[in-house]
Design an enzyme around this catalytic site. Structure first.
Site, short mmCIF file in Angstrom:
data_model
loop_
_atom_site.label_atom_id
_atom_site.label_comp_id
_atom_site.label_asym_id
_atom_site.label_seq_id
_atom_site.Cartn_x
_atom_site.Cartn_y
_atom_site.Cartn_z
N HIS A 191 -49.30 83.69 -1.61
CA HIS A 191 -48.33 83.26 -0.61
C HIS A 191 -48.19 84.29 0.50
CE1 HIS A 191 -46.80 79.71 -2.54
NE2 HIS A 191 -46.25 80.34 -3.57
N GLY A 198 -21.27 68.45 11.38
CA GLY A 198 -21.97 69.69 11.10
C GLY A 198 -22.38 69.78 9.65
N GLY A 208 -17.92 75.27 8.67
CA GLY A 208 -16.57 75.62 9.09
C GLY A 208 -15.80 74.47 9.73
N ASP A 212 -43.86 74.15 -5.09
CA ASP A 212 -44.62 74.45 -3.87
C ASP A 212 -45.34 73.20 -3.39
OD1 ASP A 212 -43.88 77.05 -4.08
OD2 ASP A 212 -45.77 77.75 -4.94
N PRO A 261 -22.88 71.10 5.83
CA PRO A 261 -21.86 71.61 4.92
C PRO A 261 -21.69 73.12 5.10
CG PRO A 261 -23.42 70.24 3.74
CD PRO A 261 -23.94 70.38 5.13
N HIS A 285 -50.19 84.65 -7.78
CA HIS A 285 -49.59 83.52 -7.08
C HIS A 285 -48.79 84.00 -5.87
CE1 HIS A 285 -47.57 79.43 -7.17
NE2 HIS A 285 -46.72 80.12 -6.42
N GLU A 286 -47.90 84.94 -6.10
CA GLU A 286 -47.04 85.41 -5.01
C GLU A 286 -47.84 86.18 -3.97
OE1 GLU A 286 -44.18 84.24 -4.58
OE2 GLU A 286 -44.02 83.34 -6.57
N THR A 306 -13.75 72.20 8.24
CA THR A 306 -12.39 72.19 7.72
C THR A 306 -11.60 73.35 8.32
OG1 THR A 306 -13.31 71.31 5.69
CG2 THR A 306 -11.05 72.08 5.59
P1 ADP Z 1 -17.13 72.64 5.94
O1 ADP Z 1 -15.81 71.96 5.95
O2 ADP Z 1 -17.86 72.54 7.24
O3 ADP Z 1 -18.01 72.25 4.80
P2 ADP Z 1 -15.51 74.92 5.56
O4 ADP Z 1 -14.67 74.84 6.77
O5 ADP Z 1 -14.89 74.46 4.31
O6 ADP Z 1 -16.89 74.18 5.77
O7 ADP Z 1 -16.02 76.39 5.41
C1 ADP Z 1 -16.15 77.02 4.20
C2 ADP Z 1 -15.88 78.49 4.32
O8 ADP Z 1 -16.91 79.13 5.04
C3 ADP Z 1 -14.63 78.78 5.10
O9 ADP Z 1 -13.52 78.78 4.26
C4 ADP Z 1 -14.91 80.16 5.65
O10 ADP Z 1 -14.57 81.13 4.72
C5 ADP Z 1 -16.39 80.16 5.83
N1 ADP Z 1 -16.76 79.90 7.22
C6 ADP Z 1 -17.49 78.86 7.66
N2 ADP Z 1 -17.69 78.92 8.99
C7 ADP Z 1 -17.03 80.03 9.42
C8 ADP Z 1 -16.85 80.64 10.69
N3 ADP Z 1 -17.39 80.14 11.81
N4 ADP Z 1 -16.12 81.77 10.75
C9 ADP Z 1 -15.59 82.29 9.64
N5 ADP Z 1 -15.71 81.77 8.42
C10 ADP Z 1 -16.43 80.65 8.28
ZN ZN Z 2 -45.16 79.57 -5.22
MG MG Z 3 -15.05 70.73 4.57
#
Ligand code: ADP
Ligand code: ZN
Ligand code: MG
Length: 616
Positions: free
Chosen positions: A429, A203, A208, A501, A205, A425-426, A210
């Protein structure tokens, strides 16, 4: 090193003290002049000497008038040979009492033994301390290969469970199975089912991964060993492999348990992809992981969970059955999930009664869970900075923009001319985004500088989408080019403000041709192989798998798509000149325009079509 210097200093001081002590000892006798040998010979010849005491190499001469003199003679030479050498007549010696003193006194020991022994003792002590220091370092080096895994016990009070993870319904369902395996292994063994060894969480970054891994351990109430891929790799070859071994050992002793390897792409990249041969260490580490995973018995109830956001670079051996054969993909949260995540994170924050998390979720398409958590934190900070007791919607809106584009920089000094250029400019857009049916609706236009942007136009898709059509991309290119084109139309020349842009527009056009097969002339294929290589610390992302000739045509096609966008944008800009001027006037006056006011000028958007949230 510091310690060594300190030790050395202590020895030095001790040495000085001893030396001082020593010299005061030997000098404790009354002051006796030391004279040369010829001096003694002449007094002898004059017949003034009454006695000579030989004490080692020192001759203690006492004269007739009771003065005492010391004479040093050569070591090993006897007094008699000395006197003979100097031709002292024997009659002169007749009335001189010559005696040899016993040398075993304190003096003797101090003067002969200490100078030899003291340095030896000092060196010995010094060595001893050094060895001891080394030994410490050694034992540190021995534990170097141990895993530094952090472990969490199931009985921990604030353990994470699935309740803490909002959304990600499918992922949680998949992982629920793992929880069952860990809690009721018997049920599965009895039916001859093999428990999976490895689960790979994939997934973007911040989605969630971790958090989910931790919550699996929390749900299953088993110990959880957490280590990040990069922690395996040290400066020394072999350390990674030995850390892997020790981590798996630890896990085996604590089974059933979960062993979590975060960011596994740090060690699990395709082997042999590195140029320059500096990747032995990573390969060894990876090999060791593979060996360990093959090594444990299916009945051991250890489940290895790994997480990565780069599944494309993983070594295929990792993904083989028997290793990380279960893959759980975690997507960016959709509207409902975003709302749920916001609800989880808002729990400990005072939210105003009229605050509406749904609208926040609507405006944050493309945000990850971590972004949303960050957003609420920023909102809380903003509210606190304004001495508010509660977080209101406006704080969160402001935070969205801050997370997306960067903090506002009101203090940046801009001239009126610059302000005017930014406004045009904006407005360009916004106008083009509004009138192109496949571009996202405009939510806000601002000429307040934010992050690195001089101004920004906030567009938000009406709904979450996962697939995009060619027409959307062309419209997106048109919107991106609009700012630049308006500048050219109004001022006859362009500024540097449009650089990013243009880069983004070009990137989209390139993707259309090389990745999405959307070019009619070049056909339905991709160009360029996305291969991960590391050369001299730099990642080389793309390998050409087409000829020079095709490269030329790709460039032509890219220019073609840019041209299409440009034509569309120019048409709208020329057509809507009045609206453009009106928007610019309002922008110069108020600096920002919200959606409602914008639509008062240009009317409701004709037929909306979504795209991930973006600011141009
Ligand atoms: P990853 O490991 O995918 O990069 P993490 O698990 O470290 O992401 O998530 C970072 C933070 O984002 C978590 O500590 C939490 O606070 C928040 N977060 C991410 N996804 C969720 C979720 N589905 N529900 C609640 N909090 C989430
Ligand atoms: Zn622009
Ligand atoms: Mg992580």
């Amino acid at each position: 090193m510091k310690k060594l210097i300190k030790n050395f200093f202590i020895f030095f001081v001790v040495f000085l003290l001893l030396a001082a002590l020593f010299s005061s000892f030997s000098g404790s006798d009354e002051k006796i002049a030391t004279v040369g040998i010829e001096n003694m010979i002449s007094t002898l010849n004059d017949g003034q000497v009454s006695s000579i005491v030989v004490r080692g190499d020192t001759l203690e001469v006492t004269l007739k008038d009771d003065t005492r003199e010391n004479v040093r003679k050569e070591t090993g030479e006897s007094l008699s040979s000395l006197l003979a050498n100097f031709n002292v007549a024997s009659d002169k010696l007749a009335d001189v009492k010559i005696s040899v003193a016993d040398e075993s006194g304190w003096d003797y020991w101090l003067t002969t033994i200490v100078p030899f022994v003291l340095p030896v003792v000092l060196i010995g002590v010094f060595l001893f301390f050094m060895m001891r220091g080394l030994q410490n370092a050694n034992s540190r080096a021995m534990s170097f290969g141990q895993s530094t895994a952090k472990d969490f016990r199931p009985d921990a009070k604030n353990r994470t469970t699935f309740k803490d993870v909002a959304g990600s319904k499918e992922a949680k369902e998949e992982l629920q199975e793992i929880v069952e395996f860990l809690r009721f292994p018997k049920k599965f063994h009895e039916l001859g089912a093999k428990i999976p060894r490895g689960v790979l969480l994939l997934g973007a970054p911040g989605t969630g991964k971790t958090l989910l891994a931790r919550s699996v351990a929390g749900e299953a109430q088993v110990p959880f060993f957490h280590m990040s891929g990069s922690e395996f790799v040290e400066m020394f070859v072999g350390v990674g492999a030995s850390r892997v071994r020790s981590l798996f050992d630890k896990a085996k002793h604590n089974a059933p348990c979960i062993l979590f390897i975060d960011e596994i792409d740090a060690v699990g990249r395709k082997r042999g992809a590195g140029l320059g041969g500096s990747h032995d260490e990573r390969e060894q580490t990876l090999n060791q992981i593979l060996v360990e995973m093959d090594g444990f018995e299916p009945t051991q109830n250890i489940i290895v969970i790994a997480a990565t956001n780069r599944p494309d670079v993983l070594d295929p051996a990792l993904l083989r059955p028997g290793r990380f054969d279960r893959r759980v993909t975690i997507d960016l949260p959709d509207l409902n999930d975003r709302e749920a995540i916001l609800k989880v994170h808002v729990q400990k924050k005072p939210l105003a009664k009229d605050a509406n998390l749904r609208t926040i979720a609507e405006r944050t398409a493309g945000f990850s869970g971590a972004d949303l958590a960050n957003l609420l934190n920023e909102a809380a900070i903003l509210a606190a900075r304004n001495s508010k007791k509660e977080i209101v919607n406006e704080d969160m809106f402001e935070a969205i923009e801050k997370v997306m584009i960067g903090p506002e920089r009101r203090s940046r000094v801009i001239t009126d001319k610059e302000k005017q250029i930014t406004a045009y400019h904006e407005a360009g857009h916004a106008l083009v985004a509004h009138y192109l049916p496949n571009a996202d609706p405009v939510h806000k236009i601002s000429i307040i500088s934010r992050g690195s942007a001089g101004g920004y136009t906030l567009k938000v898709p009406a709904e979450d989408r996962h697939m995009h059509a060619k027409s959307e991309f062309i419209d997106e290119i048109a919107v991106l080019l609009a700012g630049h084109l308006v500048e050219r139309k109004i001022y006859g020349e362009v500024t540097t403000g449009a650089t990013s842009d243009l880069r983004r527009a070009t990137e989209i056009a390139r993707r259309l041709v090389t990745d999405y097969g959307m070019s009619d002339n070049l056909g339905s294929r991709t160009y360029g192989e996305k291969e991960e290589m590391i050369f001299l610390g730099r990642e080389i992302h793309e390998q050409r798998n087409y000829s020079e000739k095709v490269a030329e045509r790709i460039d032509e096609e890219i220019s073609g798509f840019i041209m299409q966008g440009e034509v569309k944008a120019v048409a709208i800009i020329n057509e809507q000149k009045n609206a453009l001027e009106k928007i610019v006037a309002v922008l110069l006056d108020k600096e920002t325009i919200e959606r409602e006011e914008f639509e008062k000028i240009v009317g409701a958007k004709p037929g909306a079509n979504p795209d991930p949230v973006s600011a141009v």
